[in-house]
Every structure is written in C-alpha cells, then in structure tokens.
Design an enzyme around this catalytic site. Structure first.
Site, PDB file in Angstrom:
ATOM      1  N   LYS A  13     -32.296  48.702 119.063  1.00 43.85           N
ATOM      2  CA  LYS A  13     -31.787  47.336 119.117  1.00 43.85           C
ATOM      3  C   LYS A  13     -30.883  47.108 120.324  1.00 43.85           C
ATOM      4  O   LYS A  13     -31.046  46.130 121.052  1.00 43.85           O
ATOM      5  CB  LYS A  13     -31.017  47.092 117.816  1.00 43.85           C
ATOM      6  CG  LYS A  13     -30.630  45.703 117.488  1.00 43.85           C
ATOM      7  CD  LYS A  13     -30.179  45.611 116.026  1.00 43.85           C
ATOM      8  CE  LYS A  13     -29.131  46.643 115.644  1.00 43.85           C
ATOM      9  NZ  LYS A  13     -27.807  46.453 116.259  1.00 43.85           N
ATOM     10  N   ARG A  88     -25.702  40.658 109.237  1.00 46.88           N
ATOM     11  CA  ARG A  88     -26.189  41.857 108.562  1.00 46.88           C
ATOM     12  C   ARG A  88     -26.154  41.704 107.048  1.00 46.88           C
ATOM     13  O   ARG A  88     -26.614  42.604 106.345  1.00 46.88           O
ATOM     14  CB  ARG A  88     -25.289  43.037 108.941  1.00 46.88           C
ATOM     15  CG  ARG A  88     -25.817  43.922 110.059  1.00 46.88           C
ATOM     16  CD  ARG A  88     -24.832  45.062 110.246  1.00 46.88           C
ATOM     17  NE  ARG A  88     -25.403  46.195 110.906  1.00 46.88           N
ATOM     18  CZ  ARG A  88     -25.229  46.489 112.203  1.00 46.88           C
ATOM     19  NH1 ARG A  88     -24.530  45.695 112.972  1.00 46.88           N
ATOM     20  NH2 ARG A  88     -25.766  47.572 112.701  1.00 46.88           N
ATOM     21  N   ARG A 127     -29.583  61.238 119.350  1.00 48.05           N
ATOM     22  CA  ARG A 127     -28.493  60.497 119.986  1.00 48.05           C
ATOM     23  C   ARG A 127     -27.143  61.116 119.626  1.00 48.05           C
ATOM     24  O   ARG A 127     -26.224  61.134 120.449  1.00 48.05           O
ATOM     25  CB  ARG A 127     -28.530  59.030 119.523  1.00 48.05           C
ATOM     26  CG  ARG A 127     -27.481  58.163 120.194  1.00 48.05           C
ATOM     27  CD  ARG A 127     -27.604  56.707 119.808  1.00 48.05           C
ATOM     28  NE  ARG A 127     -26.927  56.418 118.549  1.00 48.05           N
ATOM     29  CZ  ARG A 127     -26.936  55.220 117.958  1.00 48.05           C
ATOM     30  NH1 ARG A 127     -27.603  54.220 118.483  1.00 48.05           N
ATOM     31  NH2 ARG A 127     -26.290  55.036 116.833  1.00 48.05           N
ATOM     32  N   ARG A 133     -20.395  59.313 119.195  1.00 51.50           N
ATOM     33  CA  ARG A 133     -20.022  58.327 118.173  1.00 51.50           C
ATOM     34  C   ARG A 133     -19.699  59.041 116.878  1.00 51.50           C
ATOM     35  O   ARG A 133     -20.467  59.863 116.402  1.00 51.50           O
ATOM     36  CB  ARG A 133     -21.164  57.318 117.955  1.00 51.50           C
ATOM     37  CG  ARG A 133     -21.118  56.177 118.943  1.00 51.50           C
ATOM     38  CD  ARG A 133     -22.293  55.246 118.816  1.00 51.50           C
ATOM     39  NE  ARG A 133     -22.506  54.732 117.462  1.00 51.50           N
ATOM     40  CZ  ARG A 133     -23.215  53.616 117.216  1.00 51.50           C
ATOM     41  NH1 ARG A 133     -23.740  52.925 118.198  1.00 51.50           N
ATOM     42  NH2 ARG A 133     -23.392  53.225 115.982  1.00 51.50           N
ATOM     43  N   ARG A 144     -26.237  54.994 106.534  1.00 49.35           N
ATOM     44  CA  ARG A 144     -26.410  53.718 107.241  1.00 49.35           C
ATOM     45  C   ARG A 144     -27.811  53.155 107.032  1.00 49.35           C
ATOM     46  O   ARG A 144     -27.992  51.944 106.968  1.00 49.35           O
ATOM     47  CB  ARG A 144     -26.106  53.893 108.733  1.00 49.35           C
ATOM     48  CG  ARG A 144     -24.589  53.848 109.006  1.00 49.35           C
ATOM     49  CD  ARG A 144     -24.211  54.486 110.317  1.00 49.35           C
ATOM     50  NE  ARG A 144     -24.815  53.860 111.458  1.00 49.35           N
ATOM     51  CZ  ARG A 144     -25.147  54.509 112.574  1.00 49.35           C
ATOM     52  NH1 ARG A 144     -24.926  55.797 112.689  1.00 49.35           N
ATOM     53  NH2 ARG A 144     -25.674  53.865 113.576  1.00 49.35           N
TER      54      ARG A 144
HETATM   55  P1  ADP Z   1     -26.264  50.495 114.789  1.00 50.86           P
HETATM   56  O1  ADP Z   1     -27.143  49.508 115.487  1.00 50.86           O
HETATM   57  O2  ADP Z   1     -26.311  51.849 115.373  1.00 50.86           O
HETATM   58  O3  ADP Z   1     -26.414  50.477 113.308  1.00 50.86           O
HETATM   59  P2  ADP Z   1     -23.930  48.918 115.622  1.00 50.86           P
HETATM   60  O4  ADP Z   1     -23.471  49.442 116.918  1.00 50.86           O
HETATM   61  O5  ADP Z   1     -24.636  47.615 115.587  1.00 50.86           O
HETATM   62  O6  ADP Z   1     -24.772  50.073 114.939  1.00 50.86           O
HETATM   63  O7  ADP Z   1     -22.688  48.829 114.601  1.00 50.86           O
HETATM   64  C1  ADP Z   1     -21.888  49.963 114.337  1.00 50.86           C
HETATM   65  C2  ADP Z   1     -21.051  49.727 113.094  1.00 50.86           C
HETATM   66  O8  ADP Z   1     -20.230  48.553 113.269  1.00 50.86           O
HETATM   67  C3  ADP Z   1     -21.832  49.460 111.806  1.00 50.86           C
HETATM   68  O9  ADP Z   1     -22.271  50.628 111.166  1.00 50.86           O
HETATM   69  C4  ADP Z   1     -20.776  48.690 110.985  1.00 50.86           C
HETATM   70  O10 ADP Z   1     -19.816  49.550 110.431  1.00 50.86           O
HETATM   71  C5  ADP Z   1     -20.083  47.845 112.038  1.00 50.86           C
HETATM   72  N1  ADP Z   1     -20.739  46.526 112.155  1.00 50.86           N
HETATM   73  C6  ADP Z   1     -21.421  46.063 113.226  1.00 50.86           C
HETATM   74  N2  ADP Z   1     -21.903  44.821 112.993  1.00 50.86           N
HETATM   75  C7  ADP Z   1     -21.514  44.489 111.727  1.00 50.86           C
HETATM   76  C8  ADP Z   1     -21.709  43.356 110.902  1.00 50.86           C
HETATM   77  N3  ADP Z   1     -22.425  42.298 111.294  1.00 50.86           N
HETATM   78  N4  ADP Z   1     -21.141  43.373 109.669  1.00 50.86           N
HETATM   79  C9  ADP Z   1     -20.453  44.411 109.246  1.00 50.86           C
HETATM   80  N5  ADP Z   1     -20.243  45.516 109.964  1.00 50.86           N
HETATM   81  C10 ADP Z   1     -20.761  45.576 111.192  1.00 50.86           C
END
Ligand code: ADP
Length: 187
Positions: A13, A88, A127, A133, A144
C-alpha cells in the site's frame, strides 16, 4: 481526484500510494506515517499512538479521526488527495463521510490491493529484517492481519455497494501493479 488506497498490511500500500499520489497530483495522507512522525518527535499524540501500534492494534477512532480532520482541511488537500491507511474502521468511514460533506467534496474512488495471506506474512517478515519498525515482529504481524480482517475488510463491501471500489491484483512487480492501478482508476 480524491482517492483512498486500501489493502492488508504487507499489500504494498505505502509503495503504491506514493506513486498514485504523484499521479493524481494530490496530497498523500498516510495515517501510519503521521503517527510514526509523532512517535519520532515524542509528541503527546505519538506517545499515545505508540502503545497501540507496537501491539498491532488500531489507534482509537476519536484520535485518528481528529488527526485526519485537521490534515484534510489543509489547503493542499482541497482538490486532490490520497488517503493511505484511513479509513480502517466503519466509524472512520462515517466520520470521513461527514468531513467530506462539510468540505463540500466527495470520494472518486477506493483502490483496494489484493494479495493472498501467505504472501503477505512472507513479505512482512522479510521487511521486519530491515525496517526497524517495532510492529514488525511475527506475533504482531499475525495480529495485524487478524485486526485487518475483522475491522477493515468489511469496508470493502461498503465502498463496493457505493460503486466506487476498484480492486487491483497486488501480486507481481511494483511497476506492473502501478500500471494496473492506473488502468483501474476512474476517468
Ligand atoms: P501497515 O500498512 O503496515 O498496516 P500503517 O503504516 O498504515 O501500517 O499503520 C501503522 C499503524 O498505525 C497501524 O498498525 C495502527 O496502529 C496505526 N494506524 C494507522 N492508520 C490508522 C487508522 N486509520 N486507524 C487506527 N490506527 C491506525
């Protein structure tokens, strides 16, 4: 153009979002990146978000919604944006609807990257070796995925019913997927 990009953790993404935001000449709004920047700067928001992120949980809706509301109202996001990692949850979908209604704008499309789950875990474990991270450990990675399936996957149905969901096969090279995304976009 006003777009959302969605996909399970590991779907690529973030990579595709950077290219897509440039293509539509819009603000790239990544909630994950904003949270990580706040963690790095040790802001109050960062301290709060970190606890959830490290556990592979979502940051509470009211916190995330307020952050996005603030970001979406900035001038560079007025005519074109790409939301990456938001919404989300169903609560976030409804809040976003209200925010856009207030701004007098609406979504043009939702790009959803699809990748099978074994490939996702494999990519994330790879990764994890280099990303640094703290949410890239195997247990957290698996958690997740579960959170995505229960909280976020249902959003696909919402946008499909609205007729604005564009599903794109996320397997293959970065360039191939980029081309598929471009081809899938509304005119
Ligand atoms: P990935 O695409 O690897 O799942 P992101 O970089 O988009 O992760 O997000 C990392 C973390 O940030 C998520 O696991 C969550 O804890 C938090 N996060 C990001 N966007 C949201 C959202 N829209 N609502 C709630 N938590 C979020």
């Amino acid at each position: 153009m006003r777009l959302i990009i969605m996909g399970p953790p590991g779907a690529g993404k973030g990579t595709q979002a950077t290219a897509l935001a440039a293509r539509i000449n819009g603000a790239h709004i990544s909630t994950g990146d904003i949270f990580r920047a706040n963690v790095a700067e040790e802001t109050e928001l960062g301290t709060l978000a970190k606890q959830y992120m490290d556990a592979g949980e979502y940051v509470p809706d009211e916190v995330t919604n307020a952050m996005v509301k603030d970001r979406l109202s900035q001038p560079d996001a007025l005519t074109a944006f790409l939301l990456d990692g938001y919404p989300r949850t169903l609560d976030q979908v409804h809040t976003l609807d209200a925010m856009l209604a207030d701004l007098g704008s609406q979504l043009d499309g939702v790009v959803a990257l699809t990748v099978d789950s074994e490939e996702l875990i494999a990519r994330l474990l790879k990764r994890a070796q280099t990303s640094g991270r703290t949410d890239d450990t195997e247990d957290v990675i698996r958690h997740r995925q579960e959170v995505y399936v229960s909280e976020t996957a249902p959003l696909l149905d919402v946008y499909r019913e609205r007729g604005i969901l564009f599903e794109v096969d996320g397997m293959g090279s970065i360039e191939d997927i980029e081309a598929r995304v471009a081809a899938a976009l509304p005119a």
